[in-house]
Design a protein around this motif. Structure first.
Motif, PDB file in Angstrom:
ATOM      1  N   TRP A 181      35.104  42.475  51.573  1.00  0.00           N
ATOM      2  CA  TRP A 181      35.907  42.099  50.523  1.00  0.00           C
ATOM      3  C   TRP A 181      36.911  40.822  50.616  1.00  0.00           C
ATOM      4  O   TRP A 181      36.738  40.113  49.814  1.00  0.00           O
ATOM      5  N   SER A 182      37.289  40.707  51.964  1.00  0.00           N
ATOM      6  CA  SER A 182      37.963  39.842  52.261  1.00  0.00           C
ATOM      7  C   SER A 182      37.316  38.352  52.693  1.00  0.00           C
ATOM      8  O   SER A 182      37.966  37.293  52.295  1.00  0.00           O
ATOM      9  N   ASP A 183      35.904  38.374  52.972  1.00  0.00           N
ATOM     10  CA  ASP A 183      35.164  37.338  53.330  1.00  0.00           C
ATOM     11  C   ASP A 183      34.459  36.975  51.808  1.00  0.00           C
ATOM     12  O   ASP A 183      33.919  35.583  51.590  1.00  0.00           O
ATOM     13  N   ALA A 184      34.682  37.471  50.696  1.00  0.00           N
ATOM     14  CA  ALA A 184      34.024  37.300  49.366  1.00  0.00           C
ATOM     15  C   ALA A 184      34.627  36.075  48.535  1.00  0.00           C
ATOM     16  O   ALA A 184      36.177  36.165  48.835  1.00  0.00           O
ATOM     17  N   ASP A 185      34.467  35.330  47.955  1.00  0.00           N
ATOM     18  CA  ASP A 185      34.919  34.415  47.008  1.00  0.00           C
ATOM     19  C   ASP A 185      35.496  35.041  45.702  1.00  0.00           C
ATOM     20  O   ASP A 185      34.389  35.374  45.026  1.00  0.00           O
ATOM     21  N   TRP A 186      36.745  35.060  45.197  1.00  0.00           N
ATOM     22  CA  TRP A 186      36.900  35.615  44.066  1.00  0.00           C
ATOM     23  C   TRP A 186      37.787  34.668  43.152  1.00  0.00           C
ATOM     24  O   TRP A 186      38.433  35.174  42.255  1.00  0.00           O
ATOM     25  N   THR A 187      37.456  33.367  43.445  1.00  0.00           N
ATOM     26  CA  THR A 187      38.046  32.350  42.599  1.00  0.00           C
ATOM     27  C   THR A 187      37.228  32.119  41.505  1.00  0.00           C
ATOM     28  O   THR A 187      36.281  32.489  40.841  1.00  0.00           O
ATOM     29  N   SER A 188      38.135  31.521  40.278  1.00  0.00           N
ATOM     30  CA  SER A 188      37.426  31.075  39.230  1.00  0.00           C
ATOM     31  C   SER A 188      36.359  29.953  39.550  1.00  0.00           C
ATOM     32  O   SER A 188      36.188  29.354  40.262  1.00  0.00           O
ATOM     33  N   ALA A 189      35.178  30.469  38.457  1.00  0.00           N
ATOM     34  CA  ALA A 189      33.940  29.850  38.552  1.00  0.00           C
ATOM     35  C   ALA A 189      33.968  28.657  37.486  1.00  0.00           C
ATOM     36  O   ALA A 189      33.102  27.833  37.478  1.00  0.00           O
ATOM     37  N   ARG A 190      35.078  28.421  36.933  1.00  0.00           N
ATOM     38  CA  ARG A 190      35.179  27.341  36.070  1.00  0.00           C
ATOM     39  C   ARG A 190      34.052  27.191  34.795  1.00  0.00           C
ATOM     40  O   ARG A 190      33.686  25.972  34.440  1.00  0.00           O
ATOM     41  N   ILE A 191      33.687  28.361  34.307  1.00  0.00           N
ATOM     42  CA  ILE A 191      32.901  28.545  33.162  1.00  0.00           C
ATOM     43  C   ILE A 191      33.230  28.522  31.822  1.00  0.00           C
ATOM     44  O   ILE A 191      32.734  28.450  31.029  1.00  0.00           O
ATOM     45  N   LEU A 192      34.588  28.800  31.947  1.00  0.00           N
ATOM     46  CA  LEU A 192      35.389  28.916  30.529  1.00  0.00           C
ATOM     47  C   LEU A 192      36.464  27.697  30.349  1.00  0.00           C
ATOM     48  O   LEU A 192      36.950  27.194  31.620  1.00  0.00           O
ATOM     49  N   PRO A 193      36.465  27.068  29.368  1.00  0.00           N
ATOM     50  CA  PRO A 193      37.616  25.967  29.196  1.00  0.00           C
ATOM     51  C   PRO A 193      39.014  26.479  29.597  1.00  0.00           C
ATOM     52  O   PRO A 193      39.086  27.878  29.396  1.00  0.00           O
ATOM     53  N   GLU A 194      39.946  25.612  29.835  1.00  0.00           N
ATOM     54  CA  GLU A 194      41.377  26.056  30.185  1.00  0.00           C
ATOM     55  C   GLU A 194      42.138  26.699  28.809  1.00  0.00           C
ATOM     56  O   GLU A 194      41.504  26.075  27.904  1.00  0.00           O
ATOM     57  N   SER A 195      42.763  27.602  29.062  1.00  0.00           N
ATOM     58  CA  SER A 195      42.897  28.464  27.794  1.00  0.00           C
ATOM     59  C   SER A 195      43.802  27.364  26.977  1.00  0.00           C
ATOM     60  O   SER A 195      43.848  27.606  25.633  1.00  0.00           O
ATOM     61  N   THR A 196      44.490  26.561  27.511  1.00  0.00           N
ATOM     62  CA  THR A 196      45.320  25.628  26.520  1.00  0.00           C
ATOM     63  C   THR A 196      44.542  24.628  25.841  1.00  0.00           C
ATOM     64  O   THR A 196      44.917  24.115  25.049  1.00  0.00           O
ATOM     65  N   ALA A 197      43.499  24.728  26.296  1.00  0.00           N
ATOM     66  CA  ALA A 197      42.313  23.575  25.419  1.00  0.00           C
ATOM     67  C   ALA A 197      41.905  24.110  24.156  1.00  0.00           C
ATOM     68  O   ALA A 197      41.315  23.153  23.452  1.00  0.00           O
ATOM     69  N   GLU A 198      42.008  25.473  23.935  1.00  0.00           N
ATOM     70  CA  GLU A 198      41.492  26.150  22.871  1.00  0.00           C
ATOM     71  C   GLU A 198      42.695  26.824  22.221  1.00  0.00           C
ATOM     72  O   GLU A 198      42.918  27.924  22.478  1.00  0.00           O
ATOM     73  N   PRO A 199      43.106  26.193  20.947  1.00  0.00           N
ATOM     74  CA  PRO A 199      44.108  26.858  20.184  1.00  0.00           C
ATOM     75  C   PRO A 199      43.726  27.938  19.453  1.00  0.00           C
ATOM     76  O   PRO A 199      44.550  28.725  19.116  1.00  0.00           O
ATOM     77  N   GLU A 200      42.590  28.150  18.979  1.00  0.00           N
ATOM     78  CA  GLU A 200      41.925  28.995  18.177  1.00  0.00           C
ATOM     79  C   GLU A 200      41.791  30.444  19.071  1.00  0.00           C
ATOM     80  O   GLU A 200      41.561  30.470  20.305  1.00  0.00           O
ATOM     81  N   ALA A 201      41.767  31.447  18.437  1.00  0.00           N
ATOM     82  CA  ALA A 201      41.343  32.735  18.965  1.00  0.00           C
ATOM     83  C   ALA A 201      40.016  32.664  19.576  1.00  0.00           C
ATOM     84  O   ALA A 201      39.096  32.378  19.177  1.00  0.00           O
ATOM     85  N   VAL A 202      39.847  33.558  20.880  1.00  0.00           N
ATOM     86  CA  VAL A 202      38.587  33.698  21.373  1.00  0.00           C
ATOM     87  C   VAL A 202      38.358  35.196  21.825  1.00  0.00           C
ATOM     88  O   VAL A 202      39.524  35.656  22.408  1.00  0.00           O
ATOM     89  N   VAL A 203      37.064  35.580  22.068  1.00  0.00           N
ATOM     90  CA  VAL A 203      36.795  36.693  22.411  1.00  0.00           C
ATOM     91  C   VAL A 203      35.535  36.431  23.288  1.00  0.00           C
ATOM     92  O   VAL A 203      34.211  36.026  22.898  1.00  0.00           O
ATOM     93  N   HIS A 204      35.682  36.826  24.841  1.00  0.00           N
ATOM     94  CA  HIS A 204      34.505  36.539  25.671  1.00  0.00           C
ATOM     95  C   HIS A 204      34.078  37.915  26.444  1.00  0.00           C
ATOM     96  O   HIS A 204      35.177  38.742  26.652  1.00  0.00           O
ATOM     97  N   VAL A 205      32.776  38.221  26.486  1.00  0.00           N
ATOM     98  CA  VAL A 205      32.332  39.325  27.457  1.00  0.00           C
ATOM     99  C   VAL A 205      31.586  38.714  28.646  1.00  0.00           C
ATOM    100  O   VAL A 205      30.704  37.616  28.280  1.00  0.00           O
ATOM    101  N   LEU A 206      31.905  38.975  29.708  1.00  0.00           N
ATOM    102  CA  LEU A 206      31.331  38.392  31.168  1.00  0.00           C
ATOM    103  C   LEU A 206      30.826  39.489  32.320  1.00  0.00           C
ATOM    104  O   LEU A 206      31.232  40.649  31.812  1.00  0.00           O
ATOM    105  N   ALA A 207      29.895  39.141  32.896  1.00  0.00           N
ATOM    106  CA  ALA A 207      29.411  40.011  33.975  1.00  0.00           C
ATOM    107  C   ALA A 207      28.983  39.204  34.992  1.00  0.00           C
ATOM    108  O   ALA A 207      28.558  37.874  34.788  1.00  0.00           O
ATOM    109  N   ALA A 208      29.252  39.900  36.364  1.00  0.00           N
ATOM    110  CA  ALA A 208      28.687  39.425  37.564  1.00  0.00           C
ATOM    111  C   ALA A 208      28.245  40.482  38.225  1.00  0.00           C
ATOM    112  O   ALA A 208      28.539  41.591  38.314  1.00  0.00           O
ATOM    113  N   ARG A 209      27.110  40.254  39.220  1.00  0.00           N
ATOM    114  CA  ARG A 209      26.446  41.086  40.129  1.00  0.00           C
ATOM    115  C   ARG A 209      27.688  41.966  40.887  1.00  0.00           C
ATOM    116  O   ARG A 209      28.757  41.073  41.214  1.00  0.00           O
ATOM    117  N   VAL A 210      27.661  43.028  40.943  1.00  0.00           N
ATOM    118  CA  VAL A 210      28.576  43.696  42.271  1.00  0.00           C
ATOM    119  C   VAL A 210      28.269  43.517  43.645  1.00  0.00           C
ATOM    120  O   VAL A 210      27.071  42.625  43.966  1.00  0.00           O
TER     121      VAL A 210
END
Length: 251
Positions: A33-62
């Motif tokens: 667990w400690s060796d793994a990378d848990w950082t942002s993948a930067r695939i979503l825009p910065e939250s402040t860049a979108e004033p409108e409402a958003v809903v996303h569903v994401l998934a990644a391999r376990v």
């Protein structure tokens, strides 16, 4: 008859799973667990860049070898005018339902996430209160209720949200192990027969480990011990154990 069933299981489930297991093993994974990378993948825009409402569903391999068979799914919301995403997932330690325990688009055990569903603007804003109500009503939120197989787990959580907000149903991957674990079934929840989460077809599920789904949104799915094989006609794709979708993205 028995030989034909065994041959079908071999072709639909065991061969795809074995080939994906070989590929996953060669790919390798973090040792802990400690060796793994848990950082942002930067695939979503910065939250402040979108004033409108958003809903996303994401998934990644376990993590580790379990990535052979399964993804971890979660949902991300942002009200119109809000400056921060709200991430909700279910995890296997402590209280299952977590809010913002990782960045909205963080890697999961080093594995890059994918965006499976996105909605923006007034349509998203209309969905958010319904999604938040479903999160609050999730029936497996008690301490210790998590079960990696056959559920309830993180994919059971997103599937449950989809039963209350069917627009989310198209985001459920065939490798979302646990998505067919239904709390609203007969015999103390062990057997479910009724509408699929999208309400565009029917589903039969025994403990989330055996079953069949035939629906316009979910496609045709056969569940064998939590492994799913099937076909999506709406957005053409094969569904194979381990490999997941081979074809167009789900939503």
């Amino acid at each position: 008859m028995i030989k034909r069933v065994c041959l079908l299981i071999l072709i639909l489930f065991l061969i795809p799973l074995a080939t994906h297991a070989a590929w996953w093993h060669e790919r390798g994974w973090p040792r802990s667990w400690s060796d793994a990378d848990w950082t942002s993948a930067r695939i979503l825009p910065e939250s402040t860049a979108e004033p409108e409402a958003v809903v996303h569903v994401l998934a990644a391999r376990v993590g580790r070898w379990r990535g052979i068979v399964a993804h971890h799914s979660w949902i991300v919301l942002k009200h119109a005018g809000a400056t921060r995403y709200q991430r909700y997932d279910v995890v296997g330690w402590g209280n299952p339902v977590r809010t913002n325990h990782r960045e909205a688009d963080a890697r999961w055990f080093g594995n890059e996430p994918s965006i499976l569903f996105s909605m923006r603007g007034p349509d998203a804003q209309a969905l958010i209160p319904r999604i938040e109500a479903a999160i609050a009503a999730y029936p497996h939120a008690a301490f210790g209720s998590y079960a990696a197989w056959p559920g309830p787990n993180s994919n059971t959580f997103v599937s449950y949200l989809a039963t209350r907000v069917p627009q989310l149903a198209g985001a459920l991957l065939p490798t979302a192990l646990g998505k067919d674990f239904r709390a609203d079934g007969w015999f103390n929840g062990s057997l479910f027969a009724g509408f699929a989460p999208s309400r565009s077809g029917l589903q039969l599920s025994l403990l989330g480990a055996l079953g069949v789904t035939v629906a316009w949104i979910e496609g045709i799915e056969i569940n064998f011990l939590g492994l799913v094989a099937g076909l999506d006609i709406r957005r053409p794709a094969l569904k194979l154990p381990g490999w997941g979708r081979i074809g167009l993205s789900p939503a």
